[in-house]
Scaffold this active site. Sequence first.
Site, PDB file in Angstrom:
ATOM      1  N   LEU A  59     -89.667   3.684  18.504  1.00  0.00           N
ATOM      2  CA  LEU A  59     -89.644   2.290  18.078  1.00  0.00           C
ATOM      3  C   LEU A  59     -90.675   1.459  18.836  1.00  0.00           C
ATOM      4  O   LEU A  59     -91.225   1.907  19.851  1.00  0.00           O
ATOM      5  CB  LEU A  59     -88.231   1.719  18.318  1.00  0.00           C
TER       6      LEU A  59
ATOM      7  N   LYS B 189     -93.360   6.142  25.362  1.00  0.00           N
ATOM      8  CA  LYS B 189     -93.867   5.282  26.426  1.00  0.00           C
ATOM      9  C   LYS B 189     -94.513   4.027  25.798  1.00  0.00           C
ATOM     10  O   LYS B 189     -94.944   4.074  24.654  1.00  0.00           O
ATOM     11  CB  LYS B 189     -94.864   6.046  27.316  1.00  0.00           C
TER      12      LYS B 189
END
Length: 326
Positions: free
Chosen positions: A74, A97
């Site tokens: 996301l 990340k």
Amino acid sequence: MTVLRWGILGAANFARAHMAPAIHAAKGAELVALATSHPDKAAGFQAFAPGIKLHESYDALLADPEIDAVYIPLPNHLHVAWSIKALEAGKHVLCEKPMTLQAEEFDQLIAARDASGKLAAEAFMIVHHPQFSRARELVQGGAIGNLVHVDATFSYFNDDSDNIRNQAGTGGGGLPDIGVYTFGAARFVTGAEPTQIPYAKLRYENDVDVFAQIAADFPTFSYSAIVSMRMHPRQQVTFHGDKGVLRLTCPFNANVQDIAQLTLENDGQTMISERWPAENHYVLQVENFCKSAQEGAAYPCPLEFSRGTQKMMDMVFAAGAKTNQD
């Protein structure tokens, strides 16, 4: 080893192109579910995983008892909340990340991980590639003598205002997107942490950083980096010692932008070149994750390591703000 059953929160392009195929291909993993409110976006996943189950919401996927682990691709500003929700639902978590936008947010994740007894990790895939374990072995083993300086560059060109990387509200910017690689690579290979950031020149467009020039001090060596999403694609990391030089010519997009290759030149002009044309660090990441989640094996990139990279990121932003004020 039993199979770890995976679900993915969101039909992100990156998940479709890289991580979903990696989960599908990895030993000890099975891709079983995808959560998306846009069924048309599922077609790309169904092309290689025709039996994949579709959930209309992220909460529905987390409630599915047939899912052991979730991958979260996301937008950056949603990572912490959904990682904690997944852990509280009893799932292992691999999150893209940067997993957080501030180092202290990792404390919430570490607490949630420990309370759940599940594995949670940032998807920092490069440390799973053999070129990085080899570089760490050589640098820490003295192959280049005493390390004097590390230099890193990572750049690409993206000025699409509709892309989340160019939107401040979703945690966009070049440093959150790819600065984690230039910082984390140096920390992983050397095992050292920065003591200060004496210089950071940041250029912003629409409130996101698009160019960064950084100088950092580590206890026994210096560090410099260029990170940009307004430059022609380039990536490299160089470890320069008093007895030799070690270079990684494609450290971050191994075998995508170029062949993963390590070169070592030391006193006497001895040259060593090692290449890994077939290794896929996304697949290796999933396999290591499955092994750690199921067998308790040490994981190459625990949350504590990722917190250190975000702490360095926070230091760079603070130094950049001071430089701009001066």
